[in-house]
Write a protein that holds these residues in place. Structure first.
Motif, PDB file in Angstrom:
ATOM      1  N   ILE A  99       0.831  -1.200   0.000  1.00 52.43           N
ATOM      2  CA  ILE A  99       0.000   0.000   0.000  1.00 52.43           C
ATOM      3  C   ILE A  99       0.874   1.262   0.000  1.00 52.43           C
ATOM      4  O   ILE A  99       0.520   2.282  -0.590  1.00 52.43           O
ATOM      5  CB  ILE A  99      -0.970  -0.045   1.193  1.00 52.43           C
ATOM      6  CG1 ILE A  99      -2.042   1.004   1.054  1.00 52.43           C
ATOM      7  CG2 ILE A  99      -0.269   0.104   2.508  1.00 52.43           C
ATOM      8  CD1 ILE A  99      -3.378   0.539   1.452  1.00 52.43           C
ATOM      9  N   VAL A 100       2.056   1.165   0.630  1.00 51.47           N
ATOM     10  CA  VAL A 100       2.985   2.300   0.646  1.00 51.47           C
ATOM     11  C   VAL A 100       3.620   2.468  -0.738  1.00 51.47           C
ATOM     12  O   VAL A 100       3.708   3.581  -1.269  1.00 51.47           O
ATOM     13  CB  VAL A 100       4.073   2.101   1.723  1.00 51.47           C
ATOM     14  CG1 VAL A 100       5.070   3.233   1.687  1.00 51.47           C
ATOM     15  CG2 VAL A 100       3.443   1.984   3.099  1.00 51.47           C
ATOM     16  N   LEU A 101       4.041   1.340  -1.344  1.00 54.28           N
ATOM     17  CA  LEU A 101       4.603   1.407  -2.695  1.00 54.28           C
ATOM     18  C   LEU A 101       3.588   2.017  -3.655  1.00 54.28           C
ATOM     19  O   LEU A 101       3.904   2.906  -4.447  1.00 54.28           O
ATOM     20  CB  LEU A 101       4.970   0.006  -3.190  1.00 54.28           C
ATOM     21  CG  LEU A 101       6.158  -0.695  -2.547  1.00 54.28           C
ATOM     22  CD1 LEU A 101       6.319  -2.076  -3.129  1.00 54.28           C
ATOM     23  CD2 LEU A 101       7.417   0.115  -2.753  1.00 54.28           C
ATOM     24  N   SER A 132       0.805   3.876  -3.057  1.00 49.53           N
ATOM     25  CA  SER A 132       0.407   5.269  -2.867  1.00 49.53           C
ATOM     26  C   SER A 132       1.558   6.206  -3.193  1.00 49.53           C
ATOM     27  O   SER A 132       1.341   7.290  -3.746  1.00 49.53           O
ATOM     28  CB  SER A 132      -0.112   5.499  -1.444  1.00 49.53           C
ATOM     29  OG  SER A 132       0.845   5.150  -0.488  1.00 49.53           O
ATOM     30  N   SER A 133       2.810   5.809  -2.886  1.00 47.20           N
ATOM     31  CA  SER A 133       3.919   6.711  -3.178  1.00 47.20           C
ATOM     32  C   SER A 133       4.112   6.861  -4.686  1.00 47.20           C
ATOM     33  O   SER A 133       4.350   7.970  -5.176  1.00 47.20           O
ATOM     34  CB  SER A 133       5.209   6.221  -2.510  1.00 47.20           C
ATOM     35  OG  SER A 133       5.623   4.997  -3.051  1.00 47.20           O
ATOM     36  N   LEU A 134       3.987   5.760  -5.422  1.00 49.92           N
ATOM     37  CA  LEU A 134       4.123   5.853  -6.877  1.00 49.92           C
ATOM     38  C   LEU A 134       2.993   6.682  -7.489  1.00 49.92           C
ATOM     39  O   LEU A 134       3.226   7.514  -8.369  1.00 49.92           O
ATOM     40  CB  LEU A 134       4.109   4.454  -7.493  1.00 49.92           C
ATOM     41  CG  LEU A 134       5.475   3.819  -7.699  1.00 49.92           C
ATOM     42  CD1 LEU A 134       5.324   2.351  -8.019  1.00 49.92           C
ATOM     43  CD2 LEU A 134       6.230   4.518  -8.821  1.00 49.92           C
ATOM     44  N   ALA A 135       1.786   6.463  -6.998  1.00 53.40           N
ATOM     45  CA  ALA A 135       0.653   7.223  -7.517  1.00 53.40           C
ATOM     46  C   ALA A 135       0.881   8.713  -7.303  1.00 53.40           C
ATOM     47  O   ALA A 135       0.590   9.536  -8.169  1.00 53.40           O
ATOM     48  CB  ALA A 135      -0.633   6.769  -6.827  1.00 53.40           C
ATOM     49  N   LEU A 136       1.439   9.043  -6.134  1.00 56.59           N
ATOM     50  CA  LEU A 136       1.710  10.434  -5.803  1.00 56.59           C
ATOM     51  C   LEU A 136       2.765  11.020  -6.743  1.00 56.59           C
ATOM     52  O   LEU A 136       2.629  12.142  -7.238  1.00 56.59           O
ATOM     53  CB  LEU A 136       2.200  10.506  -4.355  1.00 56.59           C
ATOM     54  CG  LEU A 136       2.058  11.846  -3.671  1.00 56.59           C
ATOM     55  CD1 LEU A 136       0.597  12.246  -3.631  1.00 56.59           C
ATOM     56  CD2 LEU A 136       2.610  11.743  -2.258  1.00 56.59           C
ATOM     57  N   LEU A 143       1.258  11.678 -10.023  1.00 53.84           N
ATOM     58  CA  LEU A 143       0.371  12.838  -9.906  1.00 53.84           C
ATOM     59  C   LEU A 143       1.164  14.141  -9.898  1.00 53.84           C
ATOM     60  O   LEU A 143       0.829  15.096 -10.594  1.00 53.84           O
ATOM     61  CB  LEU A 143      -0.410  12.726  -8.598  1.00 53.84           C
ATOM     62  CG  LEU A 143      -1.907  12.801  -8.732  1.00 53.84           C
ATOM     63  CD1 LEU A 143      -2.488  11.424  -8.550  1.00 53.84           C
ATOM     64  CD2 LEU A 143      -2.455  13.731  -7.679  1.00 53.84           C
ATOM     65  N   ARG A 154      -1.910   8.261 -15.535  1.00 55.42           N
ATOM     66  CA  ARG A 154      -1.840   6.839 -15.209  1.00 55.42           C
ATOM     67  C   ARG A 154      -2.338   6.015 -16.397  1.00 55.42           C
ATOM     68  O   ARG A 154      -3.373   6.321 -16.970  1.00 55.42           O
ATOM     69  CB  ARG A 154      -2.671   6.542 -13.965  1.00 55.42           C
ATOM     70  CG  ARG A 154      -1.942   6.944 -12.700  1.00 55.42           C
ATOM     71  CD  ARG A 154      -2.780   6.750 -11.484  1.00 55.42           C
ATOM     72  NE  ARG A 154      -3.634   7.916 -11.255  1.00 55.42           N
ATOM     73  CZ  ARG A 154      -4.342   8.075 -10.140  1.00 55.42           C
ATOM     74  NH1 ARG A 154      -4.333   7.162  -9.214  1.00 55.42           N
ATOM     75  NH2 ARG A 154      -5.100   9.142  -9.994  1.00 55.42           N
ATOM     76  N   PHE A 159      -2.557  -6.925  -7.114  1.00 56.13           N
ATOM     77  CA  PHE A 159      -3.752  -6.084  -7.047  1.00 56.13           C
ATOM     78  C   PHE A 159      -3.484  -4.740  -6.378  1.00 56.13           C
ATOM     79  O   PHE A 159      -3.780  -3.699  -6.938  1.00 56.13           O
ATOM     80  CB  PHE A 159      -4.881  -6.814  -6.312  1.00 56.13           C
ATOM     81  CG  PHE A 159      -6.027  -5.909  -5.991  1.00 56.13           C
ATOM     82  CD1 PHE A 159      -6.817  -5.401  -7.007  1.00 56.13           C
ATOM     83  CD2 PHE A 159      -6.276  -5.513  -4.695  1.00 56.13           C
ATOM     84  CE1 PHE A 159      -7.851  -4.530  -6.745  1.00 56.13           C
ATOM     85  CE2 PHE A 159      -7.308  -4.640  -4.411  1.00 56.13           C
ATOM     86  CZ  PHE A 159      -8.104  -4.147  -5.433  1.00 56.13           C
ATOM     87  N   ILE A 160      -2.917  -4.755  -5.173  1.00 54.26           N
ATOM     88  CA  ILE A 160      -2.881  -3.539  -4.362  1.00 54.26           C
ATOM     89  C   ILE A 160      -2.119  -2.405  -5.055  1.00 54.26           C
ATOM     90  O   ILE A 160      -2.634  -1.293  -5.207  1.00 54.26           O
ATOM     91  CB  ILE A 160      -2.304  -3.835  -2.957  1.00 54.26           C
ATOM     92  CG1 ILE A 160      -3.259  -4.791  -2.229  1.00 54.26           C
ATOM     93  CG2 ILE A 160      -2.106  -2.554  -2.162  1.00 54.26           C
ATOM     94  CD1 ILE A 160      -2.881  -5.118  -0.809  1.00 54.26           C
ATOM     95  N   TYR A 214      -3.896  -1.179  -8.147  1.00 47.64           N
ATOM     96  CA  TYR A 214      -5.092  -0.414  -7.824  1.00 47.64           C
ATOM     97  C   TYR A 214      -4.783   1.080  -7.736  1.00 47.64           C
ATOM     98  O   TYR A 214      -5.599   1.923  -8.086  1.00 47.64           O
ATOM     99  CB  TYR A 214      -5.632  -0.928  -6.482  1.00 47.64           C
ATOM    100  CG  TYR A 214      -7.032  -0.509  -6.147  1.00 47.64           C
ATOM    101  CD1 TYR A 214      -8.086  -0.762  -7.016  1.00 47.64           C
ATOM    102  CD2 TYR A 214      -7.319   0.112  -4.927  1.00 47.64           C
ATOM    103  CE1 TYR A 214      -9.382  -0.401  -6.696  1.00 47.64           C
ATOM    104  CE2 TYR A 214      -8.613   0.472  -4.605  1.00 47.64           C
ATOM    105  CZ  TYR A 214      -9.633   0.218  -5.486  1.00 47.64           C
ATOM    106  OH  TYR A 214     -10.914   0.575  -5.167  1.00 47.64           O
ATOM    107  N   PHE A 215      -3.564   1.414  -7.272  1.00 46.53           N
ATOM    108  CA  PHE A 215      -3.186   2.814  -7.129  1.00 46.53           C
ATOM    109  C   PHE A 215      -2.661   3.431  -8.426  1.00 46.53           C
ATOM    110  O   PHE A 215      -2.821   4.616  -8.646  1.00 46.53           O
ATOM    111  CB  PHE A 215      -2.127   2.974  -6.024  1.00 46.53           C
ATOM    112  CG  PHE A 215      -2.699   2.949  -4.641  1.00 46.53           C
ATOM    113  CD1 PHE A 215      -3.097   4.123  -4.023  1.00 46.53           C
ATOM    114  CD2 PHE A 215      -2.853   1.765  -3.957  1.00 46.53           C
ATOM    115  CE1 PHE A 215      -3.635   4.115  -2.750  1.00 46.53           C
ATOM    116  CE2 PHE A 215      -3.391   1.741  -2.682  1.00 46.53           C
ATOM    117  CZ  PHE A 215      -3.782   2.915  -2.072  1.00 46.53           C
TER     118      PHE A 215
END
Lengths: 262, 300
Positions: free
Chosen positions: A114-116, A118-122, A125, A131, A205-206, A209-210
């Protein structure tokens, strides 16, 4: 006497453990033969072969599965090359900062997904990167590089490097030595690591998903959404077919390696 | 065994070759792992001017971290509680399995350890969805548990509520245990398989009982596997949100569900970033403490 009891208990726990591991898989396989009523293939209504006779009638499912296969291929290939290069450097050469590189390799695998994700998504962004298929491939390559480098490194440890010296002594240049001696020697280990990366990527998946774009649904993303919308039996059929194919591939590799050892 | 490879014997072919080999992988890891972590850290210290401000500004705003504890303390402690329970269960089921396969399975050893990997080859989400079928209210599993009178016991411990198994803490812990069990079995198996069986003979020759042979010889030698297995199940379990979403209903949300909701639904990036980093910090310190306790200093 006590030793025998101990062994019996062990065997019982092992048997139960395997039952536990395979129970949900049995459910997936059994429900490929279900004739569902309504939109969810989650309650048993009756036996049918329809789903197996028409596995491809859902274009949306086919498209997501195909996308997953493509992402996994890109990630496994890119990570296979980069990870092997890193592993070769770490095992064959001594240089400053090797320990640091080792830490850098382990970290992505000990970081929660979840950290990987969200950090990549950020990052995407912040940089205004839309994406897409490629952001998924970049993310998957990331965790696969670590995985390949660590597994190939473990394999390379036991290798007989004097063969390289022999090739050089016989007048082969560095490139020829690599392509004719080193590369064929490390290839089985690299392929095994790349295959496992493929499996990791196709089922991720996780993180996906981000970092996935709106229209770039992979198979796991589709299944997640389907749990809320509708779950067609074809999802089970595809997974079962993939399972059978990969077990067959695994068995074939093992058999091939054994026949070469003899 | 014990053949020492190249680095000592062969100094270098080209001085820059290792760096050439390293650079693509290391650059990739830097760009897509370290840099994103840095932007996560920066975001966690930013603040939003209004609810609909989607470009929060960086201003050393530590309040996001304080908010995590006050708002999501329950989910945070629940995540670590569930993950710890699942890890212990994985160990209790996985250790005997790895032990039996390594020591007693004979020529079936490779086949059985191959079977442990098979679940990875089917969709993780579909397997979790299968548990919703298995634990559904009128399923055989639930009826069996009820018939055995176990439901009352579980209710007394607070693992289930009412007459159901689905949407309970037990279901989430069970799902996590299921998902990460192979990660526990494989490293333990690897470390058990390496044990020289002559050591066991030696212990028996010296009149050690089965129990004390296990305690004084096998267990210490398998600790690296236990360590690796525990990390490989605890870390992903504490950040997971799929099991809670599918098996836990609305009352058992974990910290992963919170991050997902904050980030992707509410678009509250500073909040989500702070939670993510805090999760990582807690896990890292837990790993270090655990390494000290077990005495295994090396990772992986």
């Amino acid at each position: 006497m006590r030793a025998r009891l101990f062994r019996a208990v062990l065997a019982a726990v092992t048997l139960a453990g395997f039952g536990f591991l395979f129970l949900p898989i049995a459910v997936i396989v059994v429900f490929t033969f279900n004739h569902p009523v309504g939109r969810f293939n989650l309650v048993w209504h009756g036996f049918t072969l329809d789903n197996w006779l028409h596995p491809f009638i859902r274009p949306d499912i086919n498209a997501t599965l195909w996308r997953s296969i493509r992402v996994a291929s890109v990630a496994a290939a890119a990570a296979g090359v980069m990870g092997t290069m890193v592993a070769l450097a770490l095992v064959r050469y001594r240089f400053r900062g090797g320990a640091l590189v080792n830490v850098l390799l382990v970290l992505p695998l000990t970081t929660p997904e979840i950290v990987l994700g969200s950090s990549l998504a950020l990052l995407f962004l912040n940089r205004g990167i839309e994406r897409s298929f490629w952001t998924i491939a970049i993310a998957h390559t990331l965790f696969c590089v670590s995985f390949v480098a660590i597994t190939v490194k473990a394999r390379l440890r036991g290798m007989d490097w004097t063969l390289e010296d022999a090739a050089m002594d016989l007048g082969a240049g560095p490139w020829r030595t690599f392509s004719r001696v080193t590369f064929p020697l490390i290839l089985p280990g690299v392929l095994a690591a790349a295959l496992l990366s493929f499996a990791l990527s196709i089922d991720d998946f996780i993180i996906t998903y981000f970092v996935a774009g709106e229209g770039d649904t992979t198979f796991p993303l589709y299944v997640f959404g389907a749990f809320q919308r509708e779950l067609a039996p074809q999802v089970n059929v595809m997974s079962t077919a993939l399972l059978v194919l990969s077990v067959a591939a695994l068995a074939a590799t093992v058999r091939y390696q054994r026949s070469r050892l003899r | 065994m014990g053949r020492r490879g190249g680095p000592q014997r062969r100094p270098s072919r080209g001085r820059w070759t290792p760096f050439g080999l390293l650079s693509p992988g290391v650059i990739w890891l830097t760009l897509f792992f370290l840099v994103p972590l840095a932007s996560l850290a920066r975001m966690s210290l930013s603040s939003k001017q209004s609810r609909f401000d989607f470009e929060p500004s960086f201003n050393w705003d530590w309040s996001n971290y304080g908010d995590v504890f006050s708002e999501y303390g329950t989910q945070l402690s629940r995540s670590f509680g569930f993950a710890a329970a699942a890890t212990v269960l994985c160990l209790l089921i996985g250790y005997p399995m790895a032990y039996w396969v390594a020591m007693h399975a004979g020529r079936w050893r490779n086949l059985l350890i191959g079977l442990v990997v098979v679940p990875f080859l089917t969709s993780f989400l579909l397997r979790t969805i299968s548990w919703t079928v298995l634990l559904a209210d009128s399923s055989m599993v639930v009826r069996a548990v009820r018939a055995m009178g176990l439901l009352r016991v579980l209710r007394a411990v607070g693992l289930v509520e009412g007459d159901r198994l689905l949407d309970t803490p037990l279901a989430v812990i069970g799902g996590l245990t299921y998902n990460f069990l192979p990660f526990m079995i494989l490293p333990i198996y690897v470390s058990l398989e390496k044990i020289d069986l002559r050591l066991l003979d030696a212990a028996a020759d010296l009149y050690a009982s089965t129990g004390s042979t296990f305690r004084r010889v096998v267990l210490p030698l398998s600790l690296p596997g236990v360590f690796a297995g525990s990390l490989l199940s605890f870390i992903p379990a504490s950040g997971d949100f799929v099991n809670a979403a599918f098996l836990g209903g609305t009352g058992n949300r974990m910290i992963g569900n919170v991050v997902q909701d904050r980030f992707l639904v509410q678009l509250d990036y500073p909040g989500a970033a702070a939670i993510s980093l805090l999760l990582m910090a807690i896990i890292t310190s837990a790993v270090l403490v655990y390494a000290k306790l077990l005495g295994t200093e090396e990772l992986a």
